[in-house]
Design a protein around this motif. Structure first.
Motif, mmCIF file in Angstrom:
data_model
loop_
_atom_site.group_PDB
_atom_site.id
_atom_site.type_symbol
_atom_site.label_atom_id
_atom_site.label_comp_id
_atom_site.label_asym_id
_atom_site.label_seq_id
_atom_site.Cartn_x
_atom_site.Cartn_y
_atom_site.Cartn_z
ATOM 1 N N TRP A 341 0.836 -1.203 0.000
ATOM 2 C CA TRP A 341 0.000 0.000 0.000
ATOM 3 C C TRP A 341 0.872 1.255 0.000
ATOM 4 O O TRP A 341 0.590 2.207 -0.727
ATOM 5 N N GLY A 342 1.914 1.252 0.801
ATOM 6 C CA GLY A 342 2.803 2.407 0.867
ATOM 7 C C GLY A 342 3.463 2.704 -0.469
ATOM 8 O O GLY A 342 3.560 3.863 -0.885
ATOM 9 N N ALA A 343 3.924 1.643 -1.159
ATOM 10 C CA ALA A 343 4.562 1.829 -2.462
ATOM 11 C C ALA A 343 3.579 2.392 -3.481
ATOM 12 O O ALA A 343 3.934 3.233 -4.314
ATOM 13 N N ASP A 344 2.325 1.951 -3.424
ATOM 14 C CA ASP A 344 1.299 2.420 -4.367
ATOM 15 C C ASP A 344 0.867 3.860 -4.086
ATOM 16 O O ASP A 344 0.382 4.550 -4.990
ATOM 17 N N ASN A 345 1.014 4.302 -2.836
ATOM 18 C CA ASN A 345 0.482 5.609 -2.437
ATOM 19 C C ASN A 345 1.550 6.606 -2.004
ATOM 20 O O ASN A 345 1.235 7.660 -1.453
ATOM 21 N N ASN A 346 2.818 6.258 -2.234
ATOM 22 C CA ASN A 346 3.939 7.160 -1.925
ATOM 23 C C ASN A 346 4.053 7.452 -0.425
ATOM 24 O O ASN A 346 4.533 8.505 -0.027
ATOM 25 N N ILE A 347 3.617 6.514 0.412
ATOM 26 C CA ILE A 347 3.729 6.637 1.865
ATOM 27 C C ILE A 347 4.767 5.619 2.318
ATOM 28 O O ILE A 347 4.566 4.409 2.183
ATOM 29 N N LYS A 348 5.862 6.104 2.866
ATOM 30 C CA LYS A 348 6.982 5.224 3.213
ATOM 31 C C LYS A 348 6.922 4.799 4.672
ATOM 32 O O LYS A 348 6.815 5.624 5.570
ATOM 33 N N LEU A 349 6.982 3.490 4.903
ATOM 34 C CA LEU A 349 7.028 2.951 6.259
ATOM 35 C C LEU A 349 8.426 3.141 6.833
ATOM 36 O O LEU A 349 9.426 2.895 6.163
ATOM 37 N N ASN A 350 8.480 3.600 8.084
ATOM 38 C CA ASN A 350 9.751 3.750 8.780
ATOM 39 C C ASN A 350 9.928 2.547 9.708
ATOM 40 O O ASN A 350 9.440 2.554 10.841
ATOM 41 N N PRO A 351 10.609 1.488 9.259
ATOM 42 C CA PRO A 351 10.686 0.250 10.047
ATOM 43 C C PRO A 351 11.329 0.438 11.416
ATOM 44 O O PRO A 351 10.889 -0.150 12.402
ATOM 45 N N SER A 352 12.376 1.255 11.496
ATOM 46 C CA SER A 352 13.105 1.391 12.758
ATOM 47 C C SER A 352 12.269 2.051 13.850
ATOM 48 O O SER A 352 12.491 1.813 15.041
ATOM 49 N N LYS A 353 11.305 2.886 13.463
ATOM 50 C CA LYS A 353 10.451 3.550 14.444
ATOM 51 C C LYS A 353 9.099 2.865 14.597
ATOM 52 O O LYS A 353 8.284 3.266 15.436
ATOM 53 N N SER A 354 8.854 1.852 13.783
ATOM 54 C CA SER A 354 7.685 1.001 13.981
ATOM 55 C C SER A 354 8.038 -0.027 15.051
ATOM 56 O O SER A 354 9.176 -0.082 15.524
ATOM 57 N N GLY A 355 7.091 -0.849 15.445
ATOM 58 C CA GLY A 355 7.398 -1.831 16.479
ATOM 59 C C GLY A 355 6.374 -2.942 16.555
ATOM 60 O O GLY A 355 5.225 -2.777 16.131
ATOM 61 N N ILE A 356 6.812 -4.071 17.094
ATOM 62 C CA ILE A 356 5.937 -5.224 17.304
ATOM 63 C C ILE A 356 5.949 -5.572 18.788
ATOM 64 O O ILE A 356 7.018 -5.756 19.374
ATOM 65 N N VAL A 357 4.771 -5.615 19.385
ATOM 66 C CA VAL A 357 4.634 -6.010 20.788
ATOM 67 C C VAL A 357 3.763 -7.265 20.836
ATOM 68 O O VAL A 357 2.642 -7.270 20.326
ATOM 69 N N GLU A 358 4.293 -8.307 21.449
ATOM 70 C CA GLU A 358 3.550 -9.563 21.571
ATOM 71 C C GLU A 358 2.854 -9.629 22.931
ATOM 72 O O GLU A 358 3.494 -9.431 23.968
ATOM 73 N N ILE A 359 1.554 -9.872 22.913
ATOM 74 C CA ILE A 359 0.766 -10.037 24.144
ATOM 75 C C ILE A 359 0.418 -11.516 24.264
ATOM 76 O O ILE A 359 -0.426 -12.024 23.515
ATOM 77 N N SER A 360 1.095 -12.212 25.159
ATOM 78 C CA SER A 360 0.858 -13.649 25.308
ATOM 79 C C SER A 360 -0.141 -13.916 26.438
ATOM 80 O O SER A 360 -0.290 -13.086 27.340
ATOM 81 N N PRO A 361 -0.826 -15.048 26.412
ATOM 82 C CA PRO A 361 -1.705 -15.407 27.528
ATOM 83 C C PRO A 361 -0.901 -15.525 28.821
ATOM 84 O O PRO A 361 0.321 -15.726 28.802
ATOM 85 N N LYS A 362 -1.565 -15.411 29.948
ATOM 86 C CA LYS A 362 -0.896 -15.494 31.243
ATOM 87 C C LYS A 362 -0.154 -16.817 31.389
ATOM 88 O O LYS A 362 -0.653 -17.872 30.974
ATOM 89 N N TYR A 363 1.048 -16.735 31.952
ATOM 90 C CA TYR A 363 1.889 -17.884 32.265
ATOM 91 C C TYR A 363 2.399 -18.615 31.015
ATOM 92 O O TYR A 363 2.862 -19.749 31.094
ATOM 93 N N GLN A 364 2.313 -17.956 29.858
ATOM 94 C CA GLN A 364 2.864 -18.548 28.640
ATOM 95 C C GLN A 364 4.011 -17.683 28.121
ATOM 96 O O GLN A 364 3.975 -16.460 28.234
ATOM 97 N N ARG A 365 5.006 -18.321 27.558
ATOM 98 C CA ARG A 365 6.169 -17.608 27.046
ATOM 99 C C ARG A 365 5.845 -16.970 25.702
ATOM 100 O O ARG A 365 4.997 -17.447 24.940
ATOM 101 N N CYS A 366 6.567 -15.884 25.402
ATOM 102 C CA CYS A 366 6.395 -15.212 24.117
ATOM 103 C C CYS A 366 7.117 -15.985 23.018
ATOM 104 O O CYS A 366 8.139 -16.630 23.258
ATOM 105 N N ALA A 367 6.581 -15.914 21.825
ATOM 106 C CA ALA A 367 7.188 -16.596 20.687
ATOM 107 C C ALA A 367 8.318 -15.772 20.082
ATOM 108 O O ALA A 367 9.237 -16.326 19.473
ATOM 109 N N LEU A 368 8.256 -14.443 20.250
ATOM 110 C CA LEU A 368 9.256 -13.558 19.665
ATOM 111 C C LEU A 368 10.209 -13.061 20.746
ATOM 112 O O LEU A 368 9.796 -12.785 21.879
ATOM 113 N N GLU A 369 11.468 -12.910 20.384
ATOM 114 C CA GLU A 369 12.483 -12.449 21.327
ATOM 115 C C GLU A 369 12.614 -10.928 21.265
ATOM 116 O O GLU A 369 12.697 -10.338 20.175
#
Length: 515
Positions: A341-369
């Motif tokens: 979508w960004g390439a089609d609309n000239n809107i550039k994603l800034n990966p370094s300032k974006s982020g991924i937060v994983e919310i895991s169920p209680k007492y379970q480990r996260c899949a991402l480090e």
């Protein structure tokens, strides 16, 4: 009949760009100062004319694209001949304009919107402003003010945030489009976009998000939050594409779109002797630009929805976007769709300032480090979204740390920062004035925490209430052991109704109806 609006630029007016260059500090702000010197390669440029040239050239790289249709400077798009408004309608249009703003190069002051007799006369004179009048090009010259993104360090020539000051007359011209655009925001815009929608604010989205995630977590479901940061999103909107969307979706009438095109075909940005005419990017300081960006970026939300995301998985406030994904495959697909979508609309994603937060169920480990990269985007333990820190456990602790700092003192905290800044005035102020200072500077900082009230534990709620009392005692110069009972009698406190009267936040299906 035609009106030629013209103003002579005096020598003093031309000095408007020579703004006070004193530095100032703000808590955790990137943009800290006006600057006069820049780094170009391995050289420090101090010559004012050369600095102006480098800044304008940097902005041109973003807002002028020779591969896209260019405006003809000598033959701009003609203004449409719109129906004159009544004097009362003109008054309503003028009320939309924010006052006490910086002057553009034409020196038309917003004082004409001030006193009752001024606005009466202004409403009478400008009623036929949209009737094919001839307006001098000086009113479409916008003045650039560059803020240093690297403050307090000296910036490179492209490390600045552009603030563009436009003429009051231009703002009045475009103000006629506010009502039809507002109606579109209310009745036709994607339900997940709450930015600049009447009756909505950032806390609606935060409350939606936290209650939705808390519900998923309590049901044992895992969530991957994809927080998106776009680089100079407003400055990279393609004009021609925006005009086509406005017409094809019948958001504005053809004559209203022509009005917008006529304004954009005349706009230029100048700094000192340097000037250029952009053909990319929304006008800064414009009262309609936020609405136009919502219209332009709506296709990202509809694209995600057509590929399997539900409205409750999508969160947008202007250019702050977030998707909730229930699997790594879904997360991967979301990133791919956003990039396309960004390439089609000239809107550039800034990966370094974006982020991924994983919310895991209680007492379970996260899949991402934490600290790892997923499709080029960092995995983090918390992310600041619309002024509220969202962490992996859905607790208010990160936001409390942001306000009060850490126990080891490594982080100062915004409340401590403000208290220190205001402390010189504490010696000579009254008790009532101390409360007024606290109400103005500190109390609003607790507003984001009210969105977490429904999912916070009793211990967390008591901690926030204690912090609220501590902040008030600091401002009133009261000892820490001062009686809480007496304080509550003098000034009752309840953090849950700090500013929004205990708002519980509408459910997704109620978002539009609640307005």
């Amino acid at each position: 009949m035609c009106l030629i609006v013209k103003t002579v630029c005096t020598s003093s007016a031309c000095d408007l760009n020579k703004i006070n260059k004193n530095k100032y500090n703000q808590f955790e702000k990137r943009d800290g100062s006006i600057f006069s010197n820049v780094i170009d390669g391995d050289k420090i440029i101090t010559d004012e004319a050369q600095v102006h040239k480098l800044l304008i050239e940097s902005l041109k790289l973003i807002q002028r694209d020779i591969t896209r249709p260019m405006y003809e400077e000598l033959t701009p798009i003609p203004f449409p001949n719109l129906k004159p408004v009544t004097k009362e309608e003109m008054k309503q249009i003028l009320k939309i304009i924010t006052r006490n703003k910086a002057l553009a190069g034409d020196l038309v002051s917003d004082s004409i919107l001030g006193e009752a007799h001024h606005i009466e006369r202004t409403s009478e004179i400008l009623r036929d402003l949209w009737c094919g009048l001839q307006i001098d090009k000086i009113h479409f010259k916008c003045r650039l003010i560059a803020l240093n993104k690297k403050h307090p360090e000296m910036p490179q020539s492209d490390q600045f945030r552009p603030i563009v000051v436009s003429s009051l007359l231009m703002k009045i011209l475009e103000a006629r489009l506010v009502e039809p655009l507002k109606n579109s925001m209310m009745n036709r815009l994607h339900i997940s976009q709450t930015g600049f929608v009447h009756g909505m604010d950032a806390h609606v989205n935060v409350h939606r998000l936290l209650t939705y995630l808390h519900n998923r977590r309590s049901r044992g479901l895992r969530s991957y939050l994809l927080f998106l940061d776009f680089s100079s999103a407003y400055n990279t909107v393609i004009h021609q594409k925006l005009f086509e969307i406005l017409i094809n979706k019948s958001i504005l009438s053809p004559s209203e779109v022509q009005l917008l095109m006529a304004i954009y075909s005349r706009n230029s940005i100048e700094l000192g002797d340097q000037t250029f005419q952009p053909n990319v990017g929304l006008a800064q300081g414009s009262i309609i630009s936020p609405f136009l960006f919502n219209v332009y970026s709506e296709s990202l939300l509809t694209s995600l929805e057509s590929n399997g995301w539900k409205a409750q998985d999508l969160y947008a406030f202007a250019d702050d976007h977030l998707t909730v994904n229930d699997s790594l495959n879904k997360l991967r697909q979301a990133i791919s769709l956003v990039q396309t979508w960004g390439a089609d609309n000239n809107i550039k994603l800034n990966p370094s300032k974006s982020g991924i937060v994983e919310i895991s169920p209680k007492y379970q480990r996260c899949a991402l480090e934490i600290g790892a990269m997923f499709q080029g985007i960092p995995v983090v333990d918390s992310y600041k979204y619309l002024g509220v820190w969202i962490d992996q456990k859905l607790t208010p602790r990160k936001h409390i740390e942001y306000l009060f700092g850490t126990k080891n003192g490594k982080k100062k905290g915004k409340i401590n920062f403000l208290t220190q800044c205001l402390s010189p005035s504490f010696k000579s102020i009254s008790f009532d004035y101390g409360i007024n200072l606290w109400l103005t500077f500190i109390k609003p900082l607790f507003l984001p925490l009210t969105t977490e009230a429904s999912i916070s534990t009793q211990t967390e709620k008591e901690e926030i209430q204690t912090k609220l009392r501590i902040s008030l005692k600091k401002f009133l110069r009261l000892p820490k052991n001062f009686s809480t009972y007496i304080l509550s009698q003098v000034f009752p406190l309840d953090w849950r109704i700090t500013s929004i009267n205990g708002m519980q936040g509408p459910k997704d299906s109620q978002l539009r109806a609640s307005t």
